[in-house]
Structures are given as structure tokens and as C-alpha cells.
Enzyme design. Structure first.
Site, PDB file in Angstrom:
ATOM      1  N   LYS A  81       1.648  -4.742 -12.369  1.00  0.00           N
ATOM      2  CA  LYS A  81       0.541  -5.605 -12.791  1.00  0.00           C
ATOM      3  C   LYS A  81      -0.600  -4.817 -13.430  1.00  0.00           C
ATOM      4  CE  LYS A  81      -1.473  -6.230  -8.171  1.00  0.00           C
ATOM      5  NZ  LYS A  81      -2.780  -6.245  -7.770  1.00  0.00           N
ATOM      6  N   ARG A 129      -8.732 -14.079 -11.256  1.00  0.00           N
ATOM      7  CA  ARG A 129      -7.576 -14.964 -11.060  1.00  0.00           C
ATOM      8  C   ARG A 129      -7.585 -15.551  -9.652  1.00  0.00           C
ATOM      9  NH1 ARG A 129      -3.309 -14.035  -8.008  1.00  0.00           N
ATOM     10  NH2 ARG A 129      -3.838 -11.844  -7.801  1.00  0.00           N
ATOM     11  N   ARG A 130      -7.803 -14.687  -8.660  1.00  0.00           N
ATOM     12  CA  ARG A 130      -7.855 -15.181  -7.277  1.00  0.00           C
ATOM     13  C   ARG A 130      -9.059 -16.084  -7.076  1.00  0.00           C
ATOM     14  NH1 ARG A 130      -6.275  -9.246  -5.113  1.00  0.00           N
ATOM     15  NH2 ARG A 130      -4.012  -9.526  -4.969  1.00  0.00           N
ATOM     16  N   ARG A 151     -14.552  -4.311  -4.758  1.00  0.00           N
ATOM     17  CA  ARG A 151     -13.470  -3.443  -5.208  1.00  0.00           C
ATOM     18  C   ARG A 151     -13.294  -2.332  -4.192  1.00  0.00           C
ATOM     19  NH1 ARG A 151     -13.823   0.421 -10.115  1.00  0.00           N
ATOM     20  NH2 ARG A 151     -12.036   1.013  -8.878  1.00  0.00           N
TER      21      ARG A 151
END
Length: 319
Positions: A81, A129-130, A151
Site C-alpha cells: 500500500k 480514508r479511514r 502518526r
């Protein structure tokens, strides 16, 4: 005299070292040669910025690829990914091994599942996206959550929950599996709730395209069905012209009739990070037998998504 060791380029994170170690063993078995890990620091490892701000795509990959091209390592292992969708001509994607669990998971305080989170719960993730899908899911179930941009490695992220800063964090099941920490998961999020990132749970093994012997040897680790699935997912991503900072989820799975695999279903989603608007579609077709067929499946679904207004949602770059 024993055969010279193959040099495997890897990122230094605990997760990268774990997955590279697993690949090293497998490569050693198929080649009969020892494999040594060469640790390489990438821009994504040293930068403190959010992925969406540093361009997302390629930040964990470029340094490894440069080491390959310079001949400092013989092959490299990436989380698929993280790979940009365009493949450089001088490098071969020699193998995509059998995929791990593709799901996203919740690590929440007090063993909570997503449905049990209190109203206003703070949920950490660095992924638009999440965020888009979690917010949409919460909205549709009458929940209010606050997604918080974070992060860092797995330890750092889980630490936010342990320290009480956040109620939960969302991570990939595959990463926790590979470092032996899957028991910390409090809820597995079904792909029907949150579609994973294109290629999530899969690894990419890359080497110089002109090293035919090594390309062939590494090819022994390739799983054709995993490769077809991730190729379709990444084709969708490329056709939506999205970097990995865009909130795109995609998942291709195989539909079987008993033991016989009949078709491949590709699902895609793109949305605004607040979850207020999602374009979610799927398409089903014969299992792709060639790279071009897998690419076509992704492009086809992307075209339908764009026709349904996906393009207007892709401009979100700010976290």
C-alpha cells in the site's frame, strides 16, 4: 565456498524488520542462499509531518528503490500500500506473496468495540480514508466521534490509548499480526464497514528488472490471486488519480462456488473526511487471468465512480 548472501533492503521499523525477516526466510528456502537484511532509512521514517502533507505516495519507498538501482541491495520488501501506482521500468515487481488479513482494526480502551464507543469518542488515525469511512459509519449509526490525526509507529499509536489521550486508534490487522500483537485488538472492522487501502495486507518484493535469475527465483513466492486482486485495487486508485493522501478505499475479493473460484468482486469508496459524502460502488467480473484484465477491472469501476461524482471528493488534501 557457500553462495554469496543476497542483500535485502528494508526499512528499520519493527514492522518492516518483521515482515522482511519473514520474506528473507522464504527467499533463502527457494534460492538456497543466505539472505542478509540491509537497513535503510527513508524520508517517511525521519519526517515528523503527516503523510498527506509530505506527498504520501513513495515516502517510504524511494530510498529503498534508490539503493536497488545503485546495486547496494539485491532486492527490497515494501508494504504494497506504500508503493506508488506507476512501476519504474528498471525495477520488477517480482513477487506479491499471499496476502495477510486485509482488515482495519480498533485498539480501544477498556476493550471497547466500535459500536460501544461513547458519544464524542476520540479516535486516532493518520489516514483520510479511514476518517471518511469511520465518520460515515458513526453517522449512519447515530454516533458522534471525533477523528484525530496521528502518526508514528504501532507503539506510538497504541500508546495514545494507553496514556488516555485517545479512546481508540485504528490500525491495519496485518501489521499487528506480523509483529505478534494481534491480541491487543478490541474490534475487527469488517470490510463492509471500512474498505481497506488498495493493496493493504500485501507485500511487494522488488528487484532490478534486468536480473532475470533473481526475478525468476523471487517469482516462486508470488501468489497469482493476490496479485490479480491488488492489481485491480491499485488500478482503481491510479484511475482516480489519487495519491495515498486521498481518501480512497478498495478491496478485491474472490467469489467462490464451493471450491471453485468463479468471479472477482472489486469494491471502491471515496469520500470527504468528515464522512458526510461517500461514493461507494462495486463491480464483479471473471477472475482476471492477465495483468491487463486486472487493470481493466479497476479502470472500469473508477470510471463509474467518477461518473457518480467521485472527482469532486478527491480535492481534499488538508487533514
Amino acid at each position: 565456498m557457500s553462495e554469496q548472501a543476497l542483500r535485502l533492503g528494508t526499512r528499520r521499523s519493527k514492522l518492516a524488520m518483521a515482515q522482511s525477516g519473514q520474506v528473507a526466510e522464504a527467499v533463502s528456502q527457494v534460492t538456497g542462499r543466505p539472505v542478509e537484511l540491509v537497513e535503510i532509512t527513508t524520508y517517511g521514517d525521519v519526517s515528523r509531518e503527516y503523510l498527506a502533507q509530505i506527498g504520501g505516495t513513495g515516502v517510504f519507498v524511494t530510498a529503498l528503490r534508490e539503493a536497488l538501482v545503485r546495486g547496494e541491495v539485491d532486492f527490497a520488501v515494501h508494504s504494497l500500500k506504500d508503493l506508488p501506482t506507476a512501476q519504474p521500468e528498471d525495477l520488477a515487481l517480482a513477487a506479491v506473496p499471499v496476502r495477510e488479513d486485509v482488515r482495519d482494526v480498533l485498539v480501544a480502551r477498556d476493550g471497547l468495540t466500535f459500536a460501544e464507543l461513547p458519544d464524542g469518542a476520540r479516535v486516532g488515525t493518520g489516514s483520510p480514508r479511514r476518517m471518511a469511512q469511520l465518520n460515515a459509519y458513526a453517522r449512519s449509526h447515530g454516533l458522534t466521534i471525533e477523528t484525530v490525526a496521528i502518526r508514528g509507529n504501532i507503539d506510538t499509536r497504541v500508546g495514545f490509548v494507553r496514556d488516555g489521550e485517545l479512546d481508540a486508534v485504528v490500525l491495519a490487522a496485518a501489521g499487528l499480526n506480523r509483529i505478534g500483537r494481534i491480541d491487543e485488538v478490541t474490534d475487527f472492522l469488517s470490510v463492509d464497514t471500512v474498505l481497506p487501502a488498495p493493496g493493504q495486507g500485501a507485500l511487494a518484493i522488488e528487484c532490478a528488472a534486468d536480473n532475470a535469475d533473481l526475478v525468476a527465483a523471487l517469482g516462486e513466492l508470488d501468489d497469482p490471486l493476490t496479485r490479480a486482486a491488488v492489481t485491480a485495487e491499485r488500478s482503481l486508485l491510479a484511475a482516480l488519480e489519487a495519491g495515498c493522501s486521498a481518501p480512497v478505499g478498495a478491496f478485491a475479493d474472490l467469489l467462490a462456488d464451493g471450491q471453485i473460484v468463479k468471479e472477482m468482486r472489486l469494491r471502491g469508496v471515496v469520500g470527504t473526511t468528515d464522512g458526510s459524502t461517500l461514493v461507494q460502488l462495486s463491480t464483479t467480473g471473471p477472475v482476471p487471468e492477465t495483468h491487463d484484465q486486472a487493470m481493466a477491472l479497476g479502470r472500469e469501476l473508477a470510471a463509474e465512480m467518477l461518473a457518480k461524482g467521485a472527482a469532486g471528493l478527491m480535492g481534499e488534501r488538508a487533514l
